[in-house]
Design an enzyme around this catalytic site. Structure first.
Site, PDB file in Angstrom:
ATOM      1  N   HIS A 175      21.419   5.711  43.420  1.00  0.00           N
ATOM      2  CA  HIS A 175      22.214   6.897  43.129  1.00  0.00           C
ATOM      3  C   HIS A 175      23.686   6.584  42.884  1.00  0.00           C
ATOM      4  O   HIS A 175      24.376   7.373  42.223  1.00  0.00           O
ATOM      5  CB  HIS A 175      22.094   7.912  44.272  1.00  0.00           C
ATOM      6  CG  HIS A 175      20.807   8.664  44.265  1.00  0.00           C
ATOM      7  ND1 HIS A 175      19.650   8.179  44.843  1.00  0.00           N
ATOM      8  CD2 HIS A 175      20.470   9.870  43.731  1.00  0.00           C
ATOM      9  CE1 HIS A 175      18.673   9.054  44.672  1.00  0.00           C
ATOM     10  NE2 HIS A 175      19.137  10.079  44.002  1.00  0.00           N
ATOM     11  N   GLY A 176      24.182   5.478  43.386  1.00  0.00           N
ATOM     12  CA  GLY A 176      25.578   5.193  43.137  1.00  0.00           C
ATOM     13  C   GLY A 176      26.087   3.978  43.891  1.00  0.00           C
ATOM     14  O   GLY A 176      25.506   3.563  44.900  1.00  0.00           O
TER      15      GLY A 176
END
Length: 478
Positions: free
Chosen positions: A326-327
């Protein structure tokens, strides 16, 4: 090009008209039109990144063709790793280069050695986390001989770049979506109407729910030191509904748009906030990503088989990798770790498959036990979302510390009654339609037409009334 923009409102009818009235007699022409439309759709953000999609497409198409006639296991593995390295290499460079560089420098400075290296001003290509996983599913399935490789470059390119789900999913498997590009599509009125209804519900989720929740979530999270604990709880709740309305809304629009062109995409969300434990939540939240990690990472690692240590290891790997996907921030890794800790007791007690059916299936209301289970799961999820939304670990810790103070029992400084009421009505609608692929799908069968169309017009009115806070979709940054 945003789904909730005027550009897309013009773009979609044009592509629809050309697809069904100009190219409808020729399957190859339909696929060419999809490729052109998809590239225009993506280039609306930044045409330079089209080269990444094209290169990834050509690599995986070539790898697939080479695997077809290659029997030598060593060479087959080399071909597979070529695809993996190219796709994850692009993803790693654009998404994680600065993260690893900064942490590498920090680690050496901890031991008294100062390193100097310049970070790069890298723009993250929109949708790269999604289309790299989608095309990887093709080469992996061809390698495992679950799928015959295609020699039709146009069809394969259309599969990789299919514009409704190119930017934020659902992440489709090649075994499901690719064969649909080889079948002649015929316009089906009922399918198109169903698609329009799902698009409508997706726009409602995004514009009315997500964007308005985002307004207050951003105010509270960005100024968290100024607010009481009760207001911070409210901020976490607003973000909880923001991310659901935003991401599931995108998925609904993508699935509905695909139906307009004769394609069926997999369901990506199934009322996850009504889950009775965290295992059920992950079977209902971002299902295309969860099943991708399950099939291509968790099961190859051994899944829930083997000794206790191996099962614990596999659970943490799958959730931490999911968080990191996700990041490039430690907050996402902690978010993944938290979900692993939530999941672990269910796995060890063999209760992770306890809730397979829909909650209160065939009933109007859940039992008291189900209400308690849903409330506990929802509370755990909201707590984890704080790390997901926070800018840094220190921000998350300070946010949680402020909640755990006497001010938790004070009256919130921010009380947007209208939005809170709409959220309640939204949850009721989702509950009523929880057995369907999207909440209002049941209206055509169960409500008479005057009531049904009145409801549709109310949704349309709400979209225009509240549609003054246009924001990008959250998952564009992933």
């Amino acid at each position: 090009m945003l789904f909730n923009s005027l550009d897309f409102a013009v773009f979609l009818p044009i592509v629809f008209f050309l697809y069904w009235f100009v190219a409808h007699k020729n399957l190859k022409l339909q696929n060419v039109l999809i490729v052109v439309a998809s590239y225009v759709f993506y280039a609306w953000w930044d045409w330079r990144f089209l080269s990444l999609i094209i290169f990834s497409t050509l690599v995986d198409y070539s790898v697939g063709r080479a695997l077809k006639n290659e029997a030598n296991l060593t060479k087959r593995k080399m071909l597979l790793w070529t695809s993996i390295i190219v796709n994850l290499g692009f993803l790693g460079f654009f998404k994680y280069y600065n993260f690893f560089l900064d942490n590498f420098i920090t680690a050496f400075s901890f031991f008294g050695t100062e390193l100097h290296a310049n970070s790069l001003n890298i723009i993250l290509p929109v949708g790269i986390s999604f289309y790299t996983f989608q095309t990887l599913s093709y080469t992996i399935d061809v390698y495992k001989r679950k799928l015959q490789p295609t020699e039709d470059l146009i069809a394969f390119t259309a599969f990789v770049s299919f514009f409704p789900q190119l930017v934020a999913g659902p992440i489709e498997r090649a075994t499901h979506l690719l064969p649909q590009f080889f079948v002649k599509r015929h316009f089906e009125y009922s399918k198109a109407v169903d698609g329009l209804k799902q698009i409508l519900w997706g726009l409602f989720k995004k514009i009315v729910i997500a964007d308005n929740c985002a307004h207050f979530a951003n105010i509270i999270f960005n100024n968290s030191s100024e607010y009481s604990g009760s207001t911070l709880v409210l901020g976490a709740l607003f973000f909880t509904f923001q991310i659901y309305g935003d991401f599931s809304g995108y998925s609904d629009i993508a699935i509905g748009t695909s139906r307009l062109f004769g394609f069926d995409l997999k369901q990506n969300f199934a009322t996850p906030y009504f889950s009775r434990d965290i295992a059920e939540f992950w079977r209902r939240w971002h299902m295309s990503l969860s099943t991708w990690f399950r099939d291509y990472l968790y099961i190859p690692l051994g899944g829930s088989k083997g000794n206790t240590w191996n099962r614990i290891r596999n659970v943490f790997i799958i959730f931490i990798v999911s968080g990191f996907w996700h990041g490039a921030n430690w907050t996402f890794i902690v978010w993944g770790t938290l979900n692993a800790l939530y999941f672990l007791p269910l796995l060890l007690t063999k209760n992770n498959r306890k809730h397979i059916d829909i909650v209160a299936n065939g009933k109007l209301l859940p039992s008291f036990k189900e209400i308690c289970s849903m409330a506990l799961t929802f509370g755990m999820t909201v707590f984890a979302w704080i790390f997901f939304r926070a800018e840094s670990m220190s921000h998350a810790i300070n946010y949680i510390s402020s909640i755990a103070s006497k001010s938790l029992f004070s009256i919130p400084e921010i009380r947007p009654t209208n939005i809170m009421l709409i959220i309640v009505l939204f949850c009721i609608t989702e509950w009523i339609g929880r057995t369907e692929q999207y909440a209002i799908a049941h209206l055509g069968q169960k409500w008479k037409w005057p009531l049904r169309y009145a409801f549709y017009y109310i949704i349309i009115f709400a979209i225009f009334w509240f549609g003054n806070r246009e924001q990008e979709f959250i998952y564009f940054q992933f």
